[in-house]
Motif scaffolding. Structure first.
Motif, short mmCIF file in Angstrom:
data_model
loop_
_atom_site.label_atom_id
_atom_site.label_comp_id
_atom_site.label_asym_id
_atom_site.label_seq_id
_atom_site.Cartn_x
_atom_site.Cartn_y
_atom_site.Cartn_z
N PRO A 281 27.57 -11.97 -7.91
CA PRO A 281 27.98 -12.35 -6.56
C PRO A 281 28.75 -11.18 -5.93
O PRO A 281 29.31 -10.35 -6.67
N THR A 282 28.76 -11.12 -4.64
CA THR A 282 29.60 -10.13 -3.95
C THR A 282 31.03 -10.66 -3.91
O THR A 282 31.28 -11.74 -3.36
N GLY B 152 26.07 -20.79 -8.82
CA GLY B 152 24.63 -20.94 -9.09
C GLY B 152 23.68 -20.09 -8.26
O GLY B 152 22.51 -20.00 -8.60
N ASN B 153 24.17 -19.46 -7.19
CA ASN B 153 23.25 -18.70 -6.33
C ASN B 153 22.67 -17.48 -7.05
O ASN B 153 21.45 -17.24 -7.02
N GLY C 106 28.55 -8.87 4.51
CA GLY C 106 29.72 -9.25 3.72
C GLY C 106 29.97 -8.34 2.54
O GLY C 106 30.75 -8.67 1.65
N GLY D 113 33.16 -7.23 -1.58
CA GLY D 113 32.26 -6.09 -1.40
C GLY D 113 31.91 -5.37 -2.68
O GLY D 113 31.33 -4.28 -2.64
N TYR E 291 26.19 -12.87 -13.50
CA TYR E 291 27.42 -13.67 -13.45
C TYR E 291 27.26 -14.59 -12.26
O TYR E 291 26.79 -14.15 -11.20
N SER F 46 24.33 -12.02 -4.50
CA SER F 46 24.44 -13.12 -3.54
C SER F 46 25.80 -13.00 -2.87
O SER F 46 26.80 -12.77 -3.56
N SER F 47 25.84 -13.14 -1.56
CA SER F 47 27.12 -13.10 -0.84
C SER F 47 27.16 -14.27 0.14
O SER F 47 26.15 -14.94 0.36
N ALA F 48 28.30 -14.48 0.74
CA ALA F 48 28.42 -15.57 1.72
C ALA F 48 27.90 -15.14 3.09
O ALA F 48 27.33 -15.94 3.83
N ASN F 49 28.10 -13.86 3.42
CA ASN F 49 27.84 -13.41 4.79
C ASN F 49 26.91 -12.21 4.87
O ASN F 49 26.95 -11.34 4.00
N LYS G 287 22.61 -16.99 -10.23
CA LYS G 287 21.83 -17.47 -11.39
C LYS G 287 20.39 -17.81 -10.96
O LYS G 287 19.43 -17.45 -11.65
N ARG H 4 29.17 -18.25 -10.43
CA ARG H 4 30.06 -19.42 -10.51
C ARG H 4 29.42 -20.64 -9.89
O ARG H 4 29.52 -21.73 -10.41
C1 LIG Z 1 36.63 -14.01 -5.25
C2 LIG Z 1 35.52 -14.10 -4.24
C3 LIG Z 1 35.29 -13.06 -3.38
C4 LIG Z 1 34.24 -13.10 -2.47
N1 LIG Z 1 34.03 -12.04 -1.65
C5 LIG Z 1 33.01 -12.08 -0.76
C6 LIG Z 1 32.77 -10.98 0.11
O1 LIG Z 1 33.44 -9.95 0.09
N2 LIG Z 1 31.73 -11.07 0.98
C7 LIG Z 1 30.92 -12.18 1.06
O2 LIG Z 1 30.01 -12.21 1.87
N3 LIG Z 1 31.11 -13.23 0.21
C8 LIG Z 1 32.12 -13.20 -0.69
N4 LIG Z 1 32.32 -14.25 -1.56
C9 LIG Z 1 31.33 -15.35 -1.57
C10 LIG Z 1 30.30 -15.20 -2.72
O3 LIG Z 1 29.79 -13.91 -2.81
C11 LIG Z 1 29.13 -16.18 -2.51
O4 LIG Z 1 29.63 -17.50 -2.40
C12 LIG Z 1 28.06 -16.10 -3.58
O5 LIG Z 1 26.88 -16.72 -3.12
C13 LIG Z 1 28.51 -16.76 -4.87
O6 LIG Z 1 27.52 -16.56 -5.85
P1 LIG Z 1 27.33 -17.55 -7.09
O7 LIG Z 1 26.83 -18.88 -6.53
O8 LIG Z 1 26.33 -16.90 -7.95
O9 LIG Z 1 28.66 -17.71 -7.77
C14 LIG Z 1 33.39 -14.24 -2.43
C15 LIG Z 1 33.63 -15.31 -3.32
C16 LIG Z 1 34.69 -15.25 -4.20
C17 LIG Z 1 34.91 -16.41 -5.16
#
Ligand SMILES: Cc1cc2nc3c(=O)[nH]c(=O)nc-3n(C[C@H](O)[C@H](O)[C@H](O)COP(=O)(O)O)c2cc1C
Length: 159
Positions: free
Chosen positions: A57-58, A13-14, A97, A61, A9, A91-94, A16, A11
């Motif tokens: 994506p994360t 692209g990371n 995270g 958590g 899954y 993939s996560s942001a932090n 993917k 949104r």
């Molecule tokens: C609803 C939501 C919740 C998220 N929760 C976290 C989180 O708990 N920790 C974190 O590091 N990033 C969090 N993120 C950031 C995503 O994990 C991150 O942008 C990821 O790379 C997105 O992957 P994608 O490009 O495949 O959609 C969250 C993003 C969204 C939209």
């Protein structure tokens, strides 16, 4: 002939991008593998594969809802993924995270389904983790994971 699938899954692209690298590595290691977004996969489709790799994506958590739904839907055919090889990535942001808890959540579902999940003593231990867009380190981890999953699957299928 053994077959694999990478389901993701994503949104932005990371995840993917990670999925595509893992699937390519599995194909390169001679395990015929498809790569599909979760909205194109029904739970019943999974039974036709020997290796199932799932990426999310994360989100807070944990895995994204669409991936949890795929796992929850297994209940009607509980036990039928027994002995198949599993793997997970995120993939996560932090950093810190919640990425490893996300991977472990997916792996917990796989273990309950009876799947075989291999750790990695040298690479990302539970499964590849990217912070944002995959960089070269992540690309290498995805390749390594795909290769290891393919090798293990081929061994188990021929055993
Ligand atoms: C609803 C939501 C919740 C998220 N929760 C976290 C989180 O708990 N920790 C974190 O590091 N990033 C969090 N993120 C950031 C995503 O994990 C991150 O942008 C990821 O790379 C997105 O992957 P994608 O490009 O495949 O959609 C969250 C993003 C969204 C939209």
């Amino acid at each position: 002939m053994a077959k694999g699938i990478v389901v993701y899954y994503s949104r932005s692209g990371n995840t993917k991008e990670m999925a595509e690298i893992i699937a390519e590595a599995m194909n390169d290691a001679e395990l015929k593998t498809e790569c599909k977004s979760v909205d194109k996969v029904k739970t019943d489709d999974l039974f036709g594969y020997d290796a199932i790799v799932i990426g999310s994506p994360t989100y807070y958590g944990q895995m994204a809802g669409a991936i949890k739904q795929l796992i929850d839907d297994l209940v009607s055919r509980h036990g039928q993924l027994n002995n198949k090889v599993g793997g997970a990535f995120t993939s996560s942001a932090n950093i810190g995270g919640g990425n490893e808890t996300t991977i472990m959540g997916i792996i917990e579902g796989m273990l309950i389904a009876g799947m075989v999940v291999q750790g990695d003593p040298q690479g990302d231990h539970y499964g590849p983790v990217s912070i944002g867009k995959p960089d070269e380190r992540v690309r290498q981890q995805c390749k390594r994971r795909g290769q290891r999953i393919a090798e293990l699957t081929k061994k188990l299928v021929s055993y």
